[in-house]
Write an enzyme that holds these catalytic residues in place. Structure first.
Site, PDB file in Angstrom:
ATOM      1  N   ARG A 154      -1.564  -2.497 -18.704  1.00 43.60           N
ATOM      2  CA  ARG A 154      -2.903  -1.880 -18.798  1.00 43.60           C
ATOM      3  C   ARG A 154      -2.874  -0.732 -17.640  1.00 43.60           C
ATOM      4  NH1 ARG A 154      -7.837  -3.463 -21.358  1.00 43.60           N
ATOM      5  NH2 ARG A 154      -6.151  -4.545 -22.496  1.00 43.60           N
ATOM      6  N   GLU A 159      -0.792   4.645  -0.397  1.00 39.65           N
ATOM      7  CA  GLU A 159      -1.408   5.795  -0.697  1.00 39.65           C
ATOM      8  C   GLU A 159      -0.649   7.374  -0.554  1.00 39.65           C
ATOM      9  OE1 GLU A 159      -5.094   5.783   1.531  1.00 39.65           O
ATOM     10  OE2 GLU A 159      -5.455   4.002   0.792  1.00 39.65           O
ATOM     11  N   TYR A 173       0.783  -1.250  -0.115  1.00 40.42           N
ATOM     12  CA  TYR A 173       0.014  -0.015   0.075  1.00 40.42           C
ATOM     13  C   TYR A 173       0.825   1.122   0.005  1.00 40.42           C
ATOM     14  CZ  TYR A 173      -4.980  -0.906   0.189  1.00 40.42           C
ATOM     15  OH  TYR A 173      -6.366  -1.439  -0.072  1.00 40.42           O
TER      16      TYR A 173
END
Ligand code: DSN
Length: 415
Positions: free
Chosen positions: A231, A53, A51
């Site tokens: 992608r 953020e 993670y």
């Protein structure tokens, strides 16, 4: 035996079936490509566990030192590649990149002017079924019956609409976009100019399509179409204040934890785009499309706009008694994958359509050149000439499989 094969044979078998399909069929969907094994390795890496953020050096989690390093590398490579000062490499897709651009610069009910979906635009350019057409007042320009954008007409529409933002970019437009003209139009009506170059980015960075900079204020792209990366999406700008707004719109605006493994893969993809060989690939993409268009025209097909300047051709069947859907099905039965597409003057529904879109990026990535594209284009014409001939489709499918097997893209033992 791989871990996947051992632990989940059901998933493994489906993956092998898809690998076989990708290897044996001729992939000609204009928005698809074959990414590099090194990109797939980065996507399948331990960064999927992390993670992160926030942005490099400004995270809401500990243990981000390597996430910082990889994101900064992806940012630096994106800036070098596109010649921009700022890049946000966190958008999970082109749609999310575009959503963030709107959120950064518009308020609900502001007016946007984009290209009509049925004329080759994209859902996220204001289509009424998309949040861009629900949250904002969207208006459209399109192409003339000759399949080209008429910039005087766009100016006329812009003067009436007075949009806060003009969106330029398309999903099914075979001609060059004139960003300078879009800038003049935007200046005339005081609009922000936003280019979505998802389809053409691989050509732009190779100098094979005009550059949206310095004309556009903001540019978005996907990384997986002509760029051949993983992608995902990217947003670019040269304006520091705009860059700050874009960053806030992505996080915490519309996304949470970034996909660090995909950001790592974006860095790898950009690295490939920066190599000198990239220019050779992009040139080949264009030469291959040109042969495709020339052969189809010679065989009597109505190629929209009379040719192509980029990676795709659009074929219209308005003068035929079969639809785009019929053509897509017949070609698929012959091992050639394309998609049905609306065409200028369309009379059928988007589920049926009167055309097909054919692209060269994926087969060019396999190493196919004009010689192979000439063969394939003639086979496409043979199938369309006799669209109900199932035996011919079976026969061509075998021939196309043989052709495909001469251009190995992935080692089946590895994936
Ligand atoms: N779906 C893509 C395309 O095929 O053009 C655009 O998002």
């Amino acid at each position: 035996m791989t871990n996947l094969e051992k632990n989940d044979p059901l998933v493994y078998d489906i993956l092998q079936e898809e690998l076989k399909r990708q290897c044996d069929h001729l992939e000609m969907i204009a928005s698809e490509n074959f990414t590099y094994p090194s990109v797939m390795e980065a996507m399948g890496s331990v960064f999927t566990n992390k993670y992160a953020e926030g942005y490099p050096k400004k995270r809401y989690y500990g243990g981000c030192e390597y996430a910082d390093k990889i994101e900064q590398l992806a940012i630096d490579r994106a800036c070098e590649l596109f010649g921009s000062k700022f890049a946000n490499v966190q958008p999970n897709s082109g749609s999310q990149a575009n959503q963030a651009v709107y959120q950064a610069f518009l308020k609900p009910y502001d007016k946007i002017l984009g290209m009509d979906l049925s004329h080759g635009g994209h859902l996220t350019h204001g289509a009424k079924v998309n949040s861009s057409g629900k949250l904002y007042q969207s208006f459209f320009y399109g192409v003339e019956l000759d399949g080209r954008i008429n910039y005087d007409r766009v100016l006329d529409i812009a003067k009436i609409v007075k949009p806060k933002m003009i969106v330029c970019g398309a999903s099914a437009y075979p001609r060059e976009l004139d960003f300078k003209k879009f800038r003049e139009i935007a200046d005339e009506v005081g609009a922000i100019l936003f280019a979505d170059i998802a389809h053409i980015a691989g050509l732009v960075v190779a100098g094979e399509h005009p550059d949206p900079f310095p004309y556009c204020d903001v540019v978005s792209t996907t990384t997986h179409k002509t760029l051949r990366g993983p992608r995902g999406g990217v947003i670019l700008t040269n304006d520091e204040e705009m860059a700050k707004k874009i960053n806030s719109a992505i996080f915490p605006g519309i996304q949470g934890g970034p996909l660090v493994h995909v950001i790592a893969a974006k860095a790898v993809g950009f690295g490939e785009n920066l190599k000198p060989e990239w220019k050779i690939y992009a040139k080949q993409v264009k030469s291959n499309t040109k042969v495709l268009a020339d052969v189809l025209i010679k065989r009597g097909y109505d190629v929209v706009s009379g040719g192509s300047d980029n990676h795709l051709v659009l074929v219209s069947f308005l003068n035929k008694d079969f639809s785009g859907k019929d053509a897509e099905i017949a070609l698929n039965s012959a091992g050639i994958t394309v998609n049905k597409n609306t065409v200028p003057g369309e009379r059928r529904s988007p589920f049926v359509t009167s055309g097909i879109r054919i692209g060269s990026p994926a087969l060019s990535a396999r190493g196919m050149k004009t010689q192979e594209f000439e063969v394939i284009a003639n086979k496409i014409a043979d199938i369309l000439d006799d669209i109900e001939n199932i035996n011919l489709q079976k026969e061509i499918k075998e021939q196309m499989k043989e052709l495909a097997q001469n251009f190995i893209i992935y080692d089946r033992a590895t994936y």
